[in-house]
Scaffold this active site. Sequence first.
Site, PDB file in Angstrom:
ATOM      1  N   ASP A 114     -23.761 -40.972  90.773  1.00 27.07           N
ATOM      2  CA  ASP A 114     -22.698 -41.579  91.553  1.00 27.07           C
ATOM      3  C   ASP A 114     -22.528 -42.944  90.905  1.00 27.07           C
ATOM      4  OD1 ASP A 114     -21.192 -43.114  93.290  1.00 27.07           O
ATOM      5  OD2 ASP A 114     -21.863 -42.000  95.045  1.00 27.07           O
ATOM      6  N   HIS A 115     -21.500 -43.102  90.091  1.00 25.75           N
ATOM      7  CA  HIS A 115     -21.480 -44.287  89.230  1.00 25.75           C
ATOM      8  C   HIS A 115     -21.406 -45.590  90.022  1.00 25.75           C
ATOM      9  CE1 HIS A 115     -17.077 -43.839  89.567  1.00 25.75           C
ATOM     10  NE2 HIS A 115     -17.091 -45.137  89.476  1.00 25.75           N
TER      11      HIS A 115
ATOM     12  N   HIS B 299     -19.166 -42.020  97.128  1.00 27.73           N
ATOM     13  CA  HIS B 299     -19.334 -43.469  97.022  1.00 27.73           C
ATOM     14  C   HIS B 299     -19.460 -44.169  98.374  1.00 27.73           C
ATOM     15  CE1 HIS B 299     -18.180 -42.553  93.028  1.00 27.73           C
ATOM     16  NE2 HIS B 299     -16.890 -42.574  93.201  1.00 27.73           N
TER      17      HIS B 299
HETATM   18  N1  LIG Z   1     -12.691 -39.034  83.342  1.00 28.84           N
HETATM   19  C1  LIG Z   1     -13.275 -39.872  84.162  1.00 28.84           C
HETATM   20  O1  LIG Z   1     -13.073 -41.085  84.164  1.00 28.84           O
HETATM   21  C2  LIG Z   1     -14.291 -39.354  85.132  1.00 28.84           C
HETATM   22  C3  LIG Z   1     -14.786 -40.241  86.105  1.00 28.84           C
HETATM   23  C4  LIG Z   1     -15.765 -39.786  86.978  1.00 28.84           C
HETATM   24  C5  LIG Z   1     -16.216 -38.485  86.878  1.00 28.84           C
HETATM   25  N2  LIG Z   1     -15.703 -37.643  85.935  1.00 28.84           N
HETATM   26  C6  LIG Z   1     -16.221 -36.287  85.844  1.00 28.84           C
HETATM   27  O2  LIG Z   1     -16.678 -36.049  84.536  1.00 28.84           O
HETATM   28  C7  LIG Z   1     -16.471 -34.695  84.182  1.00 28.84           C
HETATM   29  C8  LIG Z   1     -15.670 -34.614  82.893  1.00 28.84           C
HETATM   30  O3  LIG Z   1     -14.387 -35.150  83.117  1.00 28.84           O
HETATM   31  P1  LIG Z   1     -13.345 -35.415  81.928  1.00 28.84           P
HETATM   32  O4  LIG Z   1     -12.221 -36.122  82.570  1.00 28.84           O
HETATM   33  O5  LIG Z   1     -14.012 -36.030  80.774  1.00 28.84           O
HETATM   34  O6  LIG Z   1     -12.909 -33.913  81.538  1.00 28.84           O
HETATM   35  P2  LIG Z   1     -11.979 -33.445  80.331  1.00 28.84           P
HETATM   36  O7  LIG Z   1     -11.263 -34.600  79.729  1.00 28.84           O
HETATM   37  O8  LIG Z   1     -11.181 -32.291  80.830  1.00 28.84           O
HETATM   38  O9  LIG Z   1     -13.018 -32.906  79.242  1.00 28.84           O
HETATM   39  C9  LIG Z   1     -13.619 -31.662  79.327  1.00 28.84           C
HETATM   40  C10 LIG Z   1     -14.528 -31.450  78.144  1.00 28.84           C
HETATM   41  O10 LIG Z   1     -15.165 -30.183  78.292  1.00 28.84           O
HETATM   42  C11 LIG Z   1     -14.987 -29.432  77.087  1.00 28.84           C
HETATM   43  N3  LIG Z   1     -14.892 -28.012  77.405  1.00 28.84           N
HETATM   44  C12 LIG Z   1     -14.140 -27.431  78.374  1.00 28.84           C
HETATM   45  N4  LIG Z   1     -14.386 -26.099  78.396  1.00 28.84           N
HETATM   46  C13 LIG Z   1     -15.295 -25.858  77.421  1.00 28.84           C
HETATM   47  C14 LIG Z   1     -15.975 -24.694  76.982  1.00 28.84           C
HETATM   48  N5  LIG Z   1     -15.756 -23.506  77.533  1.00 28.84           N
HETATM   49  N6  LIG Z   1     -16.852 -24.826  75.975  1.00 28.84           N
HETATM   50  C15 LIG Z   1     -17.099 -26.022  75.400  1.00 28.84           C
HETATM   51  N7  LIG Z   1     -16.487 -27.165  75.786  1.00 28.84           N
HETATM   52  C16 LIG Z   1     -15.604 -27.074  76.784  1.00 28.84           C
HETATM   53  C17 LIG Z   1     -13.719 -29.950  76.485  1.00 28.84           C
HETATM   54  O11 LIG Z   1     -13.781 -29.669  75.112  1.00 28.84           O
HETATM   55  P3  LIG Z   1     -12.486 -29.185  74.277  1.00 28.84           P
HETATM   56  O12 LIG Z   1     -11.423 -30.143  74.640  1.00 28.84           O
HETATM   57  O13 LIG Z   1     -12.965 -29.282  72.870  1.00 28.84           O
HETATM   58  O14 LIG Z   1     -12.177 -27.811  74.729  1.00 28.84           O
HETATM   59  C18 LIG Z   1     -13.846 -31.439  76.794  1.00 28.84           C
HETATM   60  O15 LIG Z   1     -14.701 -32.025  75.849  1.00 28.84           O
HETATM   61  C19 LIG Z   1     -15.781 -34.062  85.389  1.00 28.84           C
HETATM   62  O16 LIG Z   1     -16.747 -33.466  86.198  1.00 28.84           O
HETATM   63  C20 LIG Z   1     -15.167 -35.239  86.104  1.00 28.84           C
HETATM   64  O17 LIG Z   1     -15.009 -35.009  87.475  1.00 28.84           O
HETATM   65  C21 LIG Z   1     -14.748 -38.061  85.079  1.00 28.84           C
END
Ligand SMILES: NC(=O)c1ccc[n+]([C@@H]2O[C@H](COP(=O)([O-])OP(=O)(O)OC[C@H]3O[C@@H](n4cnc5c(N)ncnc54)[C@H](OP(=O)(O)O)[C@@H]3O)[C@@H](O)[C@H]2O)c1
Length: 497
Positions: free
Chosen positions: A194-195, A257
């Site tokens: 939980d950041h 949070h």
């Molecule tokens: N973004 C934020 O600021 C943030 C903040 C708090 C929490 N989070 C949490 O962090 C997590 C990630 O979020 P995100 O925004 O970074 O997601 P995202 O941008 O959609 O990235 C998803 C990643 O997963 C990879 N991926 C998806 N399906 C795959 C598969 N079958 N095999 C291998 N790689 C696969 C994608 O790779 P490819 O693109 O190469 O397919 C990509 O690297 C989530 O749970 C989100 O709720 C994110």
Amino acid sequence: MFPPLRVGLSATLPPPNILVIFGATGDLTARKLLPALFDLFCARKLPAQFCIVGFARREKSDDEFRADARASAQRFARAKPDDARARWDEFAQRIFYHTGSFDSFDAYTRLAERLRELDTTYGTQGNRLFYLATAPEHYALIAERLGAAHLAPPGGPWERLIVEKPFGNDLASAHALNRQLLAIFDESQIYRIDHYLGKETVQNIFAFRFANTILEPLWNRNYVDHVQITAAESIGIENRGEYYDKAGALRDMVQSHLLQLVALTAMEPPVSFDATAVRDEKIKVLRAICPLCDRDVDDVVVRGQYDAYRTEPRVAPDSNTETFVALKLMIENWRWAGVPFYVRTGKRLAKRATEIQIHFKPVPHPLFAHDVGNGITPNVIALRIQPDEGIYWEFAAKRPGQAIQLSNVRMDFCYADSFGAAPGDAYETLLLDAMRGDATLFNRNDEVEVAWSLVMPILERWAQLPPPRFPNYAAGTWGPITADELLARDGRAWRAP
Ligand SMILES: NC(=O)c1ccc[n+]([C@@H]2O[C@H](COP(=O)([O-])OP(=O)(O)OC[C@H]3O[C@@H](n4cnc5c(N)ncnc54)[C@H](OP(=O)(O)O)[C@@H]3O)[C@@H](O)[C@H]2O)c1
């Protein structure tokens, strides 16, 4: 002598290790993880024997991934690769990329080989930190594949798993995910993020409450009238429509949070600053929060949606997802009986601010006549989590002049002014703590489930009710009028952070 405060503040270097980021081409990795790692590297807080392996589906060479990482660090890190070229070059040599699909056994077998080679070259000693920076539906699958691939060589090294939020989307799914992860990893190996807990000012709640004698006698029902916690965003949902429209503010903010902030504000002093003692006290608070029945939900929970929400990208045009929640919680224990905790969060509110306000009771006897004390409000202590991290105390003082006239004034501690720099990013603290094996700032399985059990009656009640009249607040305001009425019914008002 008191033992030193250990929470996220240990100065020791973590042991050698390899960090494997699943979802390495995603937004979280680019905006948070790689920049935090580069800042840690520049601050010499990472061990010399350390590597990063990015794992994702799309084809990329190590050099291409390094170029992406450089662009992320340039944009989001405090240290800029353009200014610290030599440090960047050193850091980049430790970054690798591994193409694979999360479901492919072969990808994990190849990963295991690669990690063993890196152990030999970089002296990382078989220690592994796996970071699940992926959509939640992949968490269990990756854990299962990691278990099958036996990535850590036997005989001493550690394996740990960092799990991003959201952890489940209701109690049943959180429980199922805990069960799936605990079938492969021991609870002591699992670090649920939980950041908010990594934020310097959230940790400062511990220091403020438990390293200062003068607060403890006041921090209870005898002196505190009520508590307000606001986590307000001025922006909307940006490009997160697909996730947010399914989640909403209650799941996205309150279950995680905000309940954490309630727990930190209300917890008893732990016997020590280790993970078990701190988490034991937090969960006692969550368990003491009075569960809501249907009638309570109707009376003490308010939801809202901002005016343009339904036109946001990847949001259903008739969406009933809430972008605002306000609620009143009662903690049924000796310290807090009868003291309401009002909590609110929302998107597109009047300003970006997260603040915990402790509102004290008025003085028992109004010594100063009404006219001279006009506008004087009871004391408030506010913990500003973001922005302008700090703490202020508001109290009454006499205005200069011969007549007795009072004004509210503030004593203000501002992090940046006192310590010469704004606090670092939460992910820096959390990554280091996980490498060191300190789980104090991460959620335990029971905490997550109790938090879900508190919001479930709200989700269930909302599912039974007819659709709400959304949208019901204008962007740039403090949310729907019903949120003001929630406090007005108790003779109180929200105080803008
Ligand atoms: N973004 C934020 O600021 C943030 C903040 C708090 C929490 N989070 C949490 O962090 C997590 C990630 O979020 P995100 O925004 O970074 O997601 P995202 O941008 O959609 O990235 C998803 C990643 O997963 C990879 N991926 C998806 N399906 C795959 C598969 N079958 N095999 C291998 N790689 C696969 C994608 O790779 P490819 O693109 O190469 O397919 C990509 O690297 C989530 O749970 C989100 O709720 C994110």
